[in-house]
Scaffold this motif. Structure first.
Motif, PDB file in Angstrom:
ATOM      1  N   GLY A  11     -61.070  18.431 106.373  1.00  0.00           N
ATOM      2  CA  GLY A  11     -60.834  19.402 107.659  1.00  0.00           C
ATOM      3  C   GLY A  11     -59.940  19.251 108.684  1.00  0.00           C
ATOM      4  N   PRO A  12     -60.759  18.233 109.827  1.00  0.00           N
ATOM      5  CA  PRO A  12     -59.204  18.845 111.348  1.00  0.00           C
ATOM      6  C   PRO A  12     -59.042  17.823 111.125  1.00  0.00           C
ATOM      7  CG  PRO A  12     -61.968  18.128 111.839  1.00  0.00           C
ATOM      8  CD  PRO A  12     -61.378  18.581 110.311  1.00  0.00           C
ATOM      9  N   ALA A  13     -58.470  16.440 111.194  1.00  0.00           N
ATOM     10  CA  ALA A  13     -57.884  15.619 110.880  1.00  0.00           C
ATOM     11  C   ALA A  13     -56.222  15.616 110.324  1.00  0.00           C
ATOM     12  CB  ALA A  13     -58.375  14.058 110.447  1.00  0.00           C
ATOM     13  N   GLU A  14     -56.234  15.978 108.720  1.00  0.00           N
ATOM     14  CA  GLU A  14     -55.086  16.489 107.938  1.00  0.00           C
ATOM     15  C   GLU A  14     -54.589  17.653 108.758  1.00  0.00           C
ATOM     16  OE1 GLU A  14     -53.513  17.977 104.055  1.00  0.00           O
ATOM     17  OE2 GLU A  14     -55.353  16.256 103.749  1.00  0.00           O
ATOM     18  N   ALA A  15     -55.729  18.932 109.030  1.00  0.00           N
ATOM     19  CA  ALA A  15     -54.568  20.062 109.536  1.00  0.00           C
ATOM     20  C   ALA A  15     -54.388  19.902 111.110  1.00  0.00           C
ATOM     21  CB  ALA A  15     -56.010  21.440 110.119  1.00  0.00           C
ATOM     22  N   ASN A  16     -54.790  18.610 112.106  1.00  0.00           N
ATOM     23  CA  ASN A  16     -54.235  18.423 113.055  1.00  0.00           C
ATOM     24  C   ASN A  16     -52.934  18.036 112.823  1.00  0.00           C
ATOM     25  OD1 ASN A  16     -56.100  19.279 114.605  1.00  0.00           O
ATOM     26  ND2 ASN A  16     -57.247  17.576 114.807  1.00  0.00           N
ATOM     27  N   THR A  17     -52.725  17.253 111.712  1.00  0.00           N
ATOM     28  CA  THR A  17     -51.248  16.049 111.159  1.00  0.00           C
ATOM     29  C   THR A  17     -50.175  17.617 111.291  1.00  0.00           C
ATOM     30  OG1 THR A  17     -52.294  14.211 111.394  1.00  0.00           O
ATOM     31  CG2 THR A  17     -49.825  14.424 110.029  1.00  0.00           C
ATOM     32  N   ILE A  18     -50.614  18.302 109.985  1.00  0.00           N
ATOM     33  CA  ILE A  18     -50.010  20.091 109.336  1.00  0.00           C
ATOM     34  C   ILE A  18     -49.244  19.809 111.458  1.00  0.00           C
ATOM     35  CG2 ILE A  18     -49.306  21.620 108.067  1.00  0.00           C
ATOM     36  CD1 ILE A  18     -51.369  19.916 106.432  1.00  0.00           C
ATOM     37  N   LEU A  19     -50.817  20.638 112.270  1.00  0.00           N
ATOM     38  CA  LEU A  19     -50.046  21.240 113.101  1.00  0.00           C
ATOM     39  C   LEU A  19     -49.401  21.148 114.138  1.00  0.00           C
ATOM     40  CD1 LEU A  19     -54.740  22.438 113.032  1.00  0.00           C
ATOM     41  CD2 LEU A  19     -51.814  24.330 112.884  1.00  0.00           C
ATOM     42  N   ASP A  20     -49.094  19.572 114.023  1.00  0.00           N
ATOM     43  CA  ASP A  20     -48.757  18.626 115.122  1.00  0.00           C
ATOM     44  C   ASP A  20     -47.023  18.990 114.752  1.00  0.00           C
ATOM     45  OD1 ASP A  20     -50.549  18.607 117.040  1.00  0.00           O
ATOM     46  OD2 ASP A  20     -51.146  16.828 116.367  1.00  0.00           O
ATOM     47  N   ASN A  21     -47.144  18.985 113.016  1.00  0.00           N
ATOM     48  CA  ASN A  21     -45.641  18.627 112.771  1.00  0.00           C
ATOM     49  C   ASN A  21     -45.010  20.437 113.153  1.00  0.00           C
ATOM     50  OD1 ASN A  21     -45.589  16.251 112.623  1.00  0.00           O
ATOM     51  ND2 ASN A  21     -46.240  16.761 109.656  1.00  0.00           N
ATOM     52  N   ILE A  22     -45.173  21.148 113.416  1.00  0.00           N
ATOM     53  CA  ILE A  22     -45.113  22.391 113.119  1.00  0.00           C
ATOM     54  C   ILE A  22     -45.109  23.013 114.666  1.00  0.00           C
ATOM     55  CG2 ILE A  22     -44.986  25.153 113.260  1.00  0.00           C
ATOM     56  CD1 ILE A  22     -47.005  24.148 110.249  1.00  0.00           C
ATOM     57  N   PHE A  23     -46.270  22.716 115.458  1.00  0.00           N
ATOM     58  CA  PHE A  23     -45.458  22.673 116.763  1.00  0.00           C
ATOM     59  C   PHE A  23     -44.680  22.241 117.719  1.00  0.00           C
ATOM     60  CE2 PHE A  23     -46.055  21.721 121.112  1.00  0.00           C
ATOM     61  CZ  PHE A  23     -47.114  23.071 122.142  1.00  0.00           C
ATOM     62  N   ASP A  24     -44.035  20.701 117.181  1.00  0.00           N
ATOM     63  CA  ASP A  24     -43.188  20.002 117.808  1.00  0.00           C
ATOM     64  C   ASP A  24     -41.949  20.254 117.177  1.00  0.00           C
ATOM     65  OD1 ASP A  24     -44.846  18.159 118.902  1.00  0.00           O
ATOM     66  OD2 ASP A  24     -45.383  16.708 117.502  1.00  0.00           O
ATOM     67  N   SER A  25     -42.357  20.417 116.204  1.00  0.00           N
ATOM     68  CA  SER A  25     -40.731  21.646 115.265  1.00  0.00           C
ATOM     69  C   SER A  25     -39.719  22.485 116.729  1.00  0.00           C
ATOM     70  CB  SER A  25     -40.521  21.719 114.097  1.00  0.00           C
ATOM     71  OG  SER A  25     -40.838  20.967 113.300  1.00  0.00           O
ATOM     72  N   PHE A  26     -41.043  23.321 116.678  1.00  0.00           N
ATOM     73  CA  PHE A  26     -41.115  25.413 117.694  1.00  0.00           C
ATOM     74  C   PHE A  26     -40.608  24.718 118.847  1.00  0.00           C
ATOM     75  CE2 PHE A  26     -41.801  26.367 113.376  1.00  0.00           C
ATOM     76  CZ  PHE A  26     -40.350  27.260 113.446  1.00  0.00           C
TER      77      PHE A  26
END
Length: 134
Positions: free
Chosen positions: A76-91
């Protein structure tokens, strides 16, 4: 290369450099997801353009680079949020990406609501872009 190929190259190169993301299901490349293994899937979504000036053939092209994040529904959202944050932070904070003489200007970065579908929890980061070309 054509302008849309250049734009996609800019984004794909930047996404490939993001740390701590799972496998990437690149466009036009065979990919079979493994059960229980997260992955991301980028999609180029050109949104059209218009003439930037009346005197020159300068075009202003816009669109989205959408990255869908797929995690096993139970994670669910815990793992997805970590991945999304990594992408967001990179751009986030990047003014533009460049390949050759093509500069792709980054606008806003948005996150869409998550969807639960077919055993996957899917969430999306969409990056607005703009590029000027002749």
């Amino acid at each position: 290369m054509g302008i849309y190929t250049d734009v996609q190259t800019c984004f794909d190169t930047a996404l490939a450099a993001v740390t701590d993301i799972p496998d990437v299901a690149w466009e036009n490349t065979a990919f079979v997801p493994t059960a229980g293994t997260s992955f991301v899937m980028p999609t180029m979504l050109p949104a059209g353009g218009d003439r930037a000036t009346l005197e020159e053939r300068l075009m202003n092209l816009r669109g989205l680079y959408q990255v869908d994040v797929f995690v096993e529904k139970e994670k669910g959202p815990a793992e997805a949020n970590t991945i999304l944050d990594n992408i967001f932070d990179s751009f986030n904070g990047v003014e533009y990406l460049q390949t050759g003489s093509t500069q792709v200007w980054i606008g806003g970065i948005d996150r869409s609501p998550a969807i639960k579908e077919e055993g996957w929890y899917r969430a999306t980061v969409a990056i607005d872009y703009q590029v000027y070309t002749t």
